[in-house]
Design a protein around this motif. Sequence first.
Motif, PDB file in Angstrom:
ATOM      1  N   ALA A 238     -40.840  10.564  24.234  1.00 35.78           N
ATOM      2  CA  ALA A 238     -41.821  10.935  23.214  1.00 35.78           C
ATOM      3  C   ALA A 238     -43.254  10.683  23.677  1.00 35.78           C
ATOM      4  N   MET A 239     -43.486   9.510  24.278  1.00 37.68           N
ATOM      5  CA  MET A 239     -44.846   9.134  24.671  1.00 37.68           C
ATOM      6  C   MET A 239     -45.362   9.940  25.858  1.00 37.68           C
ATOM      7  N   ASN A 240     -44.465  10.571  26.608  1.00 34.71           N
ATOM      8  CA  ASN A 240     -44.879  11.360  27.759  1.00 34.71           C
ATOM      9  C   ASN A 240     -45.655  12.607  27.344  1.00 34.71           C
ATOM     10  N   PHE A 241     -45.552  12.985  26.065  1.00 38.30           N
ATOM     11  CA  PHE A 241     -46.320  14.117  25.567  1.00 38.30           C
ATOM     12  C   PHE A 241     -47.789  13.749  25.332  1.00 38.30           C
ATOM     13  N   ILE A 242     -48.101  12.454  25.316  1.00 41.70           N
ATOM     14  CA  ILE A 242     -49.485  12.001  25.143  1.00 41.70           C
ATOM     15  C   ILE A 242     -50.114  11.854  26.512  1.00 41.70           C
ATOM     16  N   PRO A 243     -51.146  12.626  26.821  1.00 42.47           N
ATOM     17  CA  PRO A 243     -51.733  12.580  28.170  1.00 42.47           C
ATOM     18  C   PRO A 243     -52.284  11.192  28.514  1.00 42.47           C
ATOM     19  N   TYR A 244     -52.137  10.829  29.781  1.00 48.17           N
ATOM     20  CA  TYR A 244     -52.737   9.637  30.378  1.00 48.17           C
ATOM     21  C   TYR A 244     -52.173   8.322  29.810  1.00 48.17           C
ATOM     22  N   GLY A 246     -50.016   7.713  27.312  1.00 49.01           N
ATOM     23  CA  GLY A 246     -48.636   7.668  26.854  1.00 49.01           C
ATOM     24  C   GLY A 246     -47.696   7.080  27.885  1.00 49.01           C
ATOM     25  N   SER A 247     -47.856   7.477  29.140  1.00 49.16           N
ATOM     26  CA  SER A 247     -46.967   6.980  30.197  1.00 49.16           C
ATOM     27  C   SER A 247     -47.155   5.483  30.430  1.00 49.16           C
ATOM     28  N   ILE A 248     -48.399   5.016  30.302  1.00 51.75           N
ATOM     29  CA  ILE A 248     -48.672   3.586  30.505  1.00 51.75           C
ATOM     30  C   ILE A 248     -48.041   2.754  29.392  1.00 51.75           C
ATOM     31  N   ILE A 249     -48.210   3.195  28.133  1.00 53.55           N
ATOM     32  CA  ILE A 249     -47.656   2.454  26.999  1.00 53.55           C
ATOM     33  C   ILE A 249     -46.136   2.420  27.058  1.00 53.55           C
ATOM     34  N   SER A 250     -45.520   3.593  27.344  1.00 50.26           N
ATOM     35  CA  SER A 250     -44.057   3.659  27.370  1.00 50.26           C
ATOM     36  C   SER A 250     -43.465   2.901  28.548  1.00 50.26           C
ATOM     37  N   THR A 251     -44.263   2.599  29.562  1.00 49.27           N
ATOM     38  CA  THR A 251     -43.802   1.779  30.690  1.00 49.27           C
ATOM     39  C   THR A 251     -43.995   0.297  30.403  1.00 49.27           C
ATOM     40  N   LEU A 252     -45.095  -0.044  29.761  1.00 48.87           N
ATOM     41  CA  LEU A 252     -45.400  -1.446  29.476  1.00 48.87           C
ATOM     42  C   LEU A 252     -44.434  -2.059  28.459  1.00 48.87           C
ATOM     43  N   LEU A 253     -44.085  -1.307  27.424  1.00 46.94           N
ATOM     44  CA  LEU A 253     -43.277  -1.871  26.336  1.00 46.94           C
ATOM     45  C   LEU A 253     -41.908  -2.374  26.808  1.00 46.94           C
ATOM     46  N   PRO A 254     -41.094  -1.572  27.525  1.00 45.23           N
ATOM     47  CA  PRO A 254     -39.816  -2.132  28.008  1.00 45.23           C
ATOM     48  C   PRO A 254     -40.012  -3.218  29.051  1.00 45.23           C
ATOM     49  N   ALA A 255     -41.099  -3.123  29.835  1.00 40.56           N
ATOM     50  CA  ALA A 255     -41.357  -4.160  30.841  1.00 40.56           C
ATOM     51  C   ALA A 255     -41.685  -5.494  30.178  1.00 40.56           C
ATOM     52  N   ILE A 256     -42.528  -5.454  29.133  1.00 40.34           N
ATOM     53  CA  ILE A 256     -42.863  -6.679  28.393  1.00 40.34           C
ATOM     54  C   ILE A 256     -41.631  -7.222  27.673  1.00 40.34           C
ATOM     55  N   PHE A 257     -40.821  -6.309  27.113  1.00 36.84           N
ATOM     56  CA  PHE A 257     -39.594  -6.745  26.434  1.00 36.84           C
ATOM     57  C   PHE A 257     -38.660  -7.467  27.402  1.00 36.84           C
ATOM     58  N   SER A 258     -38.631  -7.032  28.668  1.00 37.10           N
ATOM     59  CA  SER A 258     -37.752  -7.684  29.647  1.00 37.10           C
ATOM     60  C   SER A 258     -38.133  -9.149  29.862  1.00 37.10           C
TER      61      SER A 258
END
Length: 358
Positions: A238-244, A246-258
């Motif tokens: 879903a977040m990949n549709f948001i330019p620039y 979106g990809s950073i947020i969708s990568t950070l969230l699972p990484a922080i959750f880990s």
Amino acid sequence: MNERRFTESLLFKALSVALFSAIIIFILIFFKELLKPIALGILLWYLIKAFNGLIEKIKIRGKPLNPWIRRGIALLAIVAIIEGSIQILVANINQIITNYPTYLATLNSMIVSLGNDLGLENITENIQNKIGELNIEGFLKDMVTSTSALVGNLFLVLIYTIFLLLEENSFVKKLSLVFNAPGQAEKISYLMTQIYYSTNKYMTVKAFVSAATAILGYVVMIIVGVDFAFLWALLIFAMNFIPYVGSIISTLLPAIFSILQFGSFWPFAWVFGSIMIIHTIIGNYVEPKVMGKSLNLSPLVVLIALSFWGSVWGLLGMLLSVPFTSIMLITFAQFPSTRGIAIMLTENGDIEGLQIKE
């Protein structure tokens, strides 16, 4: 005298554009609760048309399915996917809320251990207090409430979509009655076709590369052992549709959750590094080759549009910022008075391929 007239004409145009822009912004903000379901209905209509094109290839006894049957199948399939995704999202977030005390205890244990190793016990206590003030559990509960509300709004969106499908066949005929001048209806129809194909190509290609990114990200998280891998993969899509951003947020969230799950920075490094590499390869190499220069939008314009639509309509505005800007570019390219604006919206100044031939 001529210079004065030119200055007055330029000032008049600037004031007209400013007034028109102010009216549009006022409408977008004041009537956003009315306009959002309509925008989602149009988006769902686009998805149905794209899905309909795939179903059209299916033939029974050598004949394609009836157009309304194809549209019905496409509508049901897309609604089922959306409804299923919402239910999965809500169930996973509720599970995170249930396990939150365990995750918090793991995080506190890691902070204490790290503070003892570095001799920073006082700072460790301050960090724990700050984390407690964040009220992450309350934020997650609000997210569940907001996501569940989407189910109720989905019915209204479906109503708009169905009416768009009903109006689709008669729209060109209505245009020919509204525009009596020879060729005007054809020009408007061609303009709408241009907008449809440009936006449809963007949405289709973006869905493809987002799905590829989400699947590869899901594999990475399964290998690392991150909980709720499907939830994070859905978020990546879903977040990949948001330019620039979106990809950073969708990568950070699972990484922080880990970090919360494992109480270590190594899973964070593996998840963040691997998914960011996937984003970089697909975003910089695969996506440009598949999409080409179909939109030809300036990166600066995309960033400004993202900020504007995000501030006006929130997350939905960010998701729709690129299609909206693409529609503006194609429309402005058709009229002499707005072609200058269209040129400024492009990446290389070329709008020749967007103009309707006289």
